[in-house]
Design a protein around this motif. Structure first.
Motif, PDB file in Angstrom:
ATOM      1  N   VAL A  30      50.609  12.097  49.458  1.00 58.43           N
ATOM      2  CA  VAL A  30      51.449  13.263  49.758  1.00 58.43           C
ATOM      3  C   VAL A  30      52.073  13.711  48.482  1.00 58.43           C
ATOM      4  O   VAL A  30      51.980  13.276  46.837  1.00 58.43           O
ATOM      5  N   LEU A  31      51.370  15.399  48.248  1.00 55.25           N
ATOM      6  CA  LEU A  31      51.723  16.001  47.068  1.00 55.25           C
ATOM      7  C   LEU A  31      53.563  16.793  46.809  1.00 55.25           C
ATOM      8  O   LEU A  31      53.875  16.798  47.591  1.00 55.25           O
ATOM      9  N   ALA A  32      53.759  16.259  45.632  1.00 61.00           N
ATOM     10  CA  ALA A  32      55.090  16.401  45.310  1.00 61.00           C
ATOM     11  C   ALA A  32      55.067  17.621  44.493  1.00 61.00           C
ATOM     12  O   ALA A  32      54.602  17.094  42.926  1.00 61.00           O
ATOM     13  N   ALA A  42      47.390  18.081  53.602  1.00 68.26           N
ATOM     14  CA  ALA A  42      47.997  16.855  53.169  1.00 68.26           C
ATOM     15  C   ALA A  42      48.830  17.327  53.422  1.00 68.26           C
ATOM     16  O   ALA A  42      49.194  18.906  53.245  1.00 68.26           O
ATOM     17  N   ARG A  43      50.258  15.952  53.017  1.00 65.55           N
ATOM     18  CA  ARG A  43      51.783  16.086  53.481  1.00 65.55           C
ATOM     19  C   ARG A  43      52.275  16.494  51.856  1.00 65.55           C
ATOM     20  O   ARG A  43      51.920  16.562  51.520  1.00 65.55           O
ATOM     21  N   ALA A  56      64.163  10.425  47.786  1.00 63.79           N
ATOM     22  CA  ALA A  56      63.514   9.504  49.159  1.00 63.79           C
ATOM     23  C   ALA A  56      62.812  10.176  50.774  1.00 63.79           C
ATOM     24  O   ALA A  56      61.785   9.864  50.379  1.00 63.79           O
ATOM     25  N   PRO A  57      63.011  11.247  50.528  1.00 66.85           N
ATOM     26  CA  PRO A  57      61.993  12.343  51.393  1.00 66.85           C
ATOM     27  C   PRO A  57      60.694  12.393  51.081  1.00 66.85           C
ATOM     28  O   PRO A  57      59.799  11.655  51.643  1.00 66.85           O
ATOM     29  N   ALA A  58      60.229  11.980  49.668  1.00 67.24           N
ATOM     30  CA  ALA A  58      58.876  11.914  48.863  1.00 67.24           C
ATOM     31  C   ALA A  58      58.625  10.626  49.248  1.00 67.24           C
ATOM     32  O   ALA A  58      57.491  10.371  49.085  1.00 67.24           O
TER      33      ALA A  58
END
Length: 287
Positions: A30-32, A42-43, A56-58
């Motif tokens: 997951v790329l933040a 990827a998300r 929280a979403p991350a």
């Protein structure tokens, strides 16, 4: 829950490389970042250390996290601790923190976050403590821009030496720490294969580019003010200038074999890094 890694700072110097290497090896990520780019398989999520609403979403669906502290914050524990506690409650069991060779556990700034991990905040943990990045001279850093425009790298490091390390090597160690069956459970000091003074760095840049390059020695105050003028927050500029002075006194004059020990291949030399940068579109060419 799958072995999915949240990569914080996924558009940055190290985070982008960690994310890419994980994906290349088939690990879900997951790329933040504050401004997430195209997901590329990827998300991608928006993440801001200073906006708890993005946390929280991350964390949804991840069980390990690659941590890059907020850039320019001299006291990152204040924003990182609540996130780390939330991550643990959400089921994250492994954390890999990017720190610095100049900052031990319990030391100032990110050293206090290091101490949180060492005290057992997560079941599995690693702290990466790289020396200064080779990309500082070839990327978007003040040193690199100064070399491109003026042929000068200015610092308060005097004749001190640093075993600069390539961000690709840092990322490779991070990936192993994130994905190996057993996390190291310690801190790892990462360096390149040789310690160089800034004058020697300038000489290697000059050799690779065919253009003059030199090291301009500054005082602590001059370096602090130079960083502040480049937009670095005043408190953090003082910290960075102080690290230069520590280099001048020999604090970073060491070489470790950690990269080779963990990845099975030697760390890249500065000469090889600069030569590779010259082959790229931006490289060290003037803009």
């Amino acid at each position: 829950m799958s072995d999915r890694t949240l990569v914080i700072g996924a558009t940055g110097t190290t985070g982008s490389r960690v994310a890419r290497q994980l994906a290349e090896q088939g690990h879900p990520v997951v790329l933040a970042s504050r401004t997430p780019g195209p997901p590329a398989g990827a998300r991608a999520v928006r993440f801001d250390w200073y906006d708890p609403g993005t946390h929280a979403p991350a964390l949804r669906g991840v069980d390990r996290v690659s941590l890059v502290p907020p850039v320019g914050d001299a006291e990152p524990e204040a924003v990182m601790r609540p996130f780390l506690e939330r991550a643990r409650a959400a089921g994250v069991r492994r954390a890999v923190l990017l720190s610095s060779s100049a900052v031990p556990a319990g030391g100032p700034g990110v050293g206090r976050v290091h101490a949180l991990l060492a005290e057992g905040l997560f079941e599995e943990w690693t702290v990466l403590r790289p020396s200064w990045f080779m990309q500082n001279f070839t990327g978007r850093h003040l040193h690199a821009e100064s070399l491109r425009v003026d042929g000068v790298v200015a610092s308060a490091t005097g004749d001190g030496r640093v075993a600069f390390v390539d961000a690709e090597d840092i990322a490779a160690v991070a990936v192993r720490a994130l994905t190996d069956a057993v996390a190291p459970g310690t801190d790892l000091v990462l360096t390149g294969p040789e310690a160089l003074s800034y004058a020697e760095v300038a000489a290697l840049v000059a050799e690779a580019t065919g253009r003059p390059a030199s090291h301009r020695k500054l005082t602590y105050e001059q370096m602090r003010d130079r960083l502040a003028a480049d937009g670095v927050p005043a408190e953090f500029a003082a910290v960075l200038a102080g690290m230069d002075v520590a280099i001048a006194k020999g604090a970073e004059d060491r070489v470790t074999d950690t990269v080779e020990r963990v990845t099975g291949r030697p760390a890249l030399s500065f000469r090889a890094h600069v030569e590779a940068a010259m082959r790229q579109k931006d490289g060290l060419s003037p803009r």
